[in-house]
Design an enzyme around this catalytic site. Structure first.
Site, PDB file in Angstrom:
ATOM      1  CB  THR A 181      66.145  62.412  80.083  1.00  0.00           C
ATOM      2  OG1 THR A 181      66.805  62.427  79.919  1.00  0.00           O
ATOM      3  CG2 THR A 181      65.873  60.540  79.576  1.00  0.00           C
ATOM      4  CD1 TRP A 439      62.183  56.351 101.605  1.00  0.00           C
ATOM      5  CD2 TRP A 439      61.605  54.266 100.333  1.00  0.00           C
ATOM      6  NE1 TRP A 439      63.576  55.916 101.236  1.00  0.00           N
ATOM      7  CE2 TRP A 439      62.950  54.504 100.774  1.00  0.00           C
ATOM      8  CE3 TRP A 439      60.757  53.466  99.903  1.00  0.00           C
ATOM      9  CZ2 TRP A 439      63.968  53.404  99.280  1.00  0.00           C
ATOM     10  CZ3 TRP A 439      61.740  52.388  98.892  1.00  0.00           C
ATOM     11  CH2 TRP A 439      62.464  52.730  98.889  1.00  0.00           C
TER      12      TRP A 439
HETATM   13  P1  ADP Z   1      62.182  63.622  83.167  1.00  0.00           P
HETATM   14  O1  ADP Z   1      62.788  62.428  83.940  1.00  0.00           O
HETATM   15  O2  ADP Z   1      63.103  64.325  82.456  1.00  0.00           O
HETATM   16  O3  ADP Z   1      61.137  64.073  84.088  1.00  0.00           O
HETATM   17  P2  ADP Z   1      60.218  62.192  81.521  1.00  0.00           P
HETATM   18  O4  ADP Z   1      59.108  62.549  80.965  1.00  0.00           O
HETATM   19  O5  ADP Z   1      60.762  60.650  80.491  1.00  0.00           O
HETATM   20  O6  ADP Z   1      61.350  62.828  81.631  1.00  0.00           O
HETATM   21  O7  ADP Z   1      59.538  62.330  82.629  1.00  0.00           O
HETATM   22  C1  ADP Z   1      59.705  60.807  82.893  1.00  0.00           C
HETATM   23  C2  ADP Z   1      59.422  60.396  84.542  1.00  0.00           C
HETATM   24  O8  ADP Z   1      58.103  61.404  84.411  1.00  0.00           O
HETATM   25  C3  ADP Z   1      58.875  59.270  84.937  1.00  0.00           C
HETATM   26  O9  ADP Z   1      60.010  58.643  85.365  1.00  0.00           O
HETATM   27  C4  ADP Z   1      58.398  59.439  85.915  1.00  0.00           C
HETATM   28  O10 ADP Z   1      58.892  60.123  87.245  1.00  0.00           O
HETATM   29  C5  ADP Z   1      56.964  61.373  85.927  1.00  0.00           C
HETATM   30  N1  ADP Z   1      55.600  60.507  85.316  1.00  0.00           N
HETATM   31  C6  ADP Z   1      55.114  59.936  84.017  1.00  0.00           C
HETATM   32  N2  ADP Z   1      54.119  59.514  84.203  1.00  0.00           N
HETATM   33  C7  ADP Z   1      53.473  59.358  85.863  1.00  0.00           C
HETATM   34  C8  ADP Z   1      52.595  59.190  86.782  1.00  0.00           C
HETATM   35  N3  ADP Z   1      51.513  59.213  85.746  1.00  0.00           N
HETATM   36  N4  ADP Z   1      52.165  59.906  87.447  1.00  0.00           N
HETATM   37  C9  ADP Z   1      53.537  60.240  88.485  1.00  0.00           C
HETATM   38  N5  ADP Z   1      54.434  60.605  87.716  1.00  0.00           N
HETATM   39  C10 ADP Z   1      54.787  59.951  86.800  1.00  0.00           C
END
Ligand code: ADP
Length: 543
Positions: A181, A439
C-alpha cells in the site's frame, strides 16, 4: 455431491498462452524516455515473457521468490508481469515515487531476491542499494546510456534462455504478485495476490458491465504499473488480446493526448489529477487532437462530477471506479443501470459521481457504531468488502484489525450505499471531519468546490476547534490566471450545504501537497493548519 467438472487451476500462464496463441499480431506500443515509440507484437511479448521465465529459473529462482521491479509502464514491465509469475516467482512492483527509505523498507520486508529496473531509474536504486540485499540487478536499456558493469543487462538475462521452458505446475492459490500500500495512512503494508485472484479479477474487469475491455480496444494504462497492478488493466488486456499503448515515463497531458490520438486509444485508466490536467489542456486547444470515443476509468480518489461533465462535452466517457491495493484493486464501478435510465440528466451525473455498484463476486456492507447501516443513501458507515480478490491478511503481519472476525476487510473508507446499491465514498476514516459530534464529508465539499469554474483543485480537511472538536477548512488552488475570492466561493457553496458544513475559511495555495500516487496529502494540510483556531475567535456554525 461434487460436480463433474475439471478442477483446472486459475493461473496466469493460461492468459499468456492464450495471448501468444491467438493474438500474436496485436501490437504493444511503448513511449520511451526520448519520446520515440517502441513497437512490437504480442508474438514478441509472448516469446520474451517466456524467455524471462526460463532465464529466471536458470538464475536459480525458486517457487515464491520475490522479483522486484522498478519500472515505468512499458513492454518490459509487461514481460515482467507475466514472465515472473510464469516462472513460479512473485512479481513485486515497487513504487518508484516513494522515498528511498520506504523503498528500502519495502524491499527488505518483502525479501526481494532480484530486481529488474529501468536504466533511467538506476540513480534512484543507487540511493537504496547500500541498505538492501539483492542478489542480482537486471537493467532494462530504454536509452543508449551504457549500463554500469556493476549491474547485469536485462537483454543478457533473456539471452540465457534456450527455448526449453516448461511451466511449473502452479497451484492457483500460490502468490503471483505483490504490492505494498502506498502508505497514505500509515506504514506500507504488503499485499500478496494469488494467481486465482488475478485471473478472476481479469475476467470480472473485462465484463461488459464492468470495464468492458475487449480485443477491439487499444488500452493505455496511465495508472502506473507499480500501483495496484495498474488496476489490473495489463492482465485483462492480455487476456482479451487488446492492443496496448504504454505511456512510459511521459505522463504530462500533451504526451498522453498525443499517444491517445496517434494510437487511437479507446480505453484508459488513471487518477483524477491526470484527467484534470487533460481536460484543461483539451479546453485550451479543443481542435488539436482527433480522439476516439474513449472510456476513461477514474479511481484512486473521487472523480468530481464536474470532471465527468467536462469530458462528456468532448465525447469522452469517464467511468468512475473504486478499489484499493488490498482489492487487486477493482471492487465497484459506476454505470447507470438500464432501469435507471429514466432519471434526469442531473440525477444521472450524481450517480456517475458515486463509486458505484460492487462488481460480480464482490460484496459490500457499511458498518456504523450501531452495527450494519441501512442502504438508504444517507447513513454513513465504514465500508467493508469481501470476495475472491480481497486480501484476507497482510504479508508478514499476522495481527491486523483491518480484518473482521466474520471475514470482511475493513477499508478505512467511510461510505453510504443507496437502495439501488450504489456506494458513495464520503471520506477516509482518518480524513473525516467530526464537528459537534456530526460527520462532515470533506469529499462532498471539495467536489463541490472543484465544480466552480475558477477552481483547479480543492482539499477540505479538519482543524481542531475549542468548541466543536473539529471544523472544516478548505485549501483551494485557483485555475491559472483566474481571480476568485473567498466570498465568491462561500456564496457558491452556501445553497448546496447545511450551514454547519461550510468551511470556516478558504485559504488559497499554489498547490495541494500530494502523495506518491497523486492523492491529496491531507495529513500534511492538517499539520500545517493545526493552530488555525488558536489566534481566532471562531463563530458558532452549529447554531
Ligand atoms: P493508499 O491507501 O495508500 O491511498 P490505495 O491505492 O490502495 O493506497 O488507495 C485506496 C484508497 O483510495 C481507498 O481506500 C480510497 O480511500 C481511495 N479511493 C480509491 N478509489 C476511489 C474513488 N473512486 N473515490 C474515492 N476514493 C477512492
Amino acid at each position: 455431491m461434487n460436480g463433474t467438472m475439471m478442477n483446472t487451476p486459475l493461473v496466469l500462464p493460461s492468459l499468456l498462452e492464450r495471448a501468444g496463441t491467438f493474438y500474436g499480431k496485436v501490437e504493444v506500443v511503448s513511449r520511451l524516455p526520448d519520446r520515440s515509440l517502441h513497437r512490437y507484437r504480442y508474438a514478441d511479448f509472448y516469446r520474451r515473457a517466456k524467455q524471462l521465465a526460463e532465464a529466471l529459473q536458470k538464475a536459480g529462482l525458486r517457487r515464491g521468490d520475490r522479483v522486484a521491479t522498478l519500472m515505468w509502464n512499458h513492454y518490459a514491465h509487461l514481460e515482467a508481469y507475466f514472465g515472473i509469475p510464469a516462472a513460479g516467482g512473485v512479481l513485486h512492483t515497487v513504487n518508484l515515487r516513494l522515498h528511498p527509505d520506504d523503498i528500502a523498507f519495502i524491499m527488505n520486508h518483502a525479501e526481494d531476491r532480484f530486481l529488474i529496473i529501468d536504466d533511467v531509474l538506476v540513480p534512484l536504486y543507487e540511493q537504496v542499494k547500500g541498505r538492501v540485499n539483492l542478489e542480482r540487478v537486471f537493467v532494462v536499456s530504454l536509452t543508449d546510456a551504457p549500463v554500469s558493469p556493476e549491474y547485469e543487462k536485462y537483454e543478457d538475462l533473456l539471452a540465457t534462455a534456450t527455448g526449453d521452458f516448461h511451466y511449473p505446475q502452479l497451484e492457483e492459490n500460490e502468490a503471483a504478485g505483490m504490492c505494498y500500500t502506498s502508505g497514505t495512512t500509515g506504514r506500507p503494508k504488503g499485499v500478496l495476490y494469488s494467481h486465482r485472484a488475478i485471473v478472476l479479477h481479469s475476467l470480472a474487469s473485462a465484463m461488459a458491465d464492468t470495464l468492458a475491455i475487449s480485443r477491439r480496444d487499444t488500452a493505455t494504462p496511465v495508472v502506473p504499473m507499480f500501483h495496484a497492478n495498474a488496476w489490473g488493466v495489463p492482465f485483462a488486456a492480455v487476456m482479451v488480446g487488446a492492443k496496448l499503448a504504454f505511456p512510459g515515463p511521459h505522463l504530462d497531458p500533451v504526451s498522453l493526448l498525443d499517444l491517445f490520438a496517434e494510437e487511437r486509444v479507446t480505453f484508459t485508466a488513471g487518477v483524477p489529477t491526470i484527467w484534470l490536467g487533460i481536460v484543461q489542456t483539451l479546453e485550451k486547444e479543443p481542435e488539436r487532437w482527433k480522439l476516439q470515443p474513449m472510456r476513461m476509468v477514474v479511481g484512486g480518489s473521487a472523480a468530481p462530477e464536474g470532471l465527468i461533465r467536462a469530458f462528456d462535452r468532448f465525447g469522452l466517457r469517464i467511468v468512475h471506479a473504486w478499489g484499493m491495493t488490498e482489492t487487486t484493486p477493482l471492487a465497484t464501478v459506476s454505470h447507470i443501470k438500464p432501469t435507471l435510465e429514466g432519471l434526469s440528466e442531473d440525477e444521472q451525473y450524481a450517480l456517475r459521481a458515486k463509486q458505484g455498484v460492487p462488481v460480480p463476486l464482490i460484496e459490500a456492507r457499511i458498518v456504523g457504531d450501531a452495527g450494519e447501516a441501512p442502504w438508504d443513501g444517507q447513513t454513513m458507515g465504514e465500508l467493508q468488502v469481501r470476495g475472491p480478490w480481497v486480501a484476507s491478511s497482510y504479508y508478514r503481519m499476522p495481527e491486523n484489525d483491518s480484518f473482521t472476525p466474520d471475514g470482511w476487510f475493513r477499508t478505512g473508507d467511510v461510505a453510504t450505499i443507496d437502495p439501488e446499491g450504489y456506494m458513495k465514498i464520503t471520506d477516509r476514516t482518518k480524513d473525516l471531519i467530526k464537528s459537534g459530534g456530526e460527520w462532515i464529508s470533506s469529499v462532498d465539499l471539495e467536489n463541490a468546490l472543484m465544480g466552480h469554474p475558477a477552481v483547479a483543485e480543492a482539499a477540505v480537511f479538519a482543524v481542531p476547534h475549542p468548541k466543536w472538536q473539529e471544523r472544516p477548512l478548505a485549501a483551494v488552488v485557483p485555475k491559472a490566471g483566474i481571480q476568485v475570492t473567498e466570498e465568491e466561493l462561500r456564496a457558491y457553496l452556501e445553497p448546496k450545504f447545511a450551514k454547519w458544513w461550510l468551511p470556516d475559511a478558504i485559504v488559497f495555495l499554489e498547490e495541494i501537497p500530494r502523495t506518491s500516487a497523486g492523492k491529496f496529502m491531507k495529513a500534511k494540510l492538517r499539520e500545517q493548519f493545526k493552530n488555525w483556531n488558536d489566534e481566532r475567535d471562531p463563530g458558532s456554525p452549529h447554531s
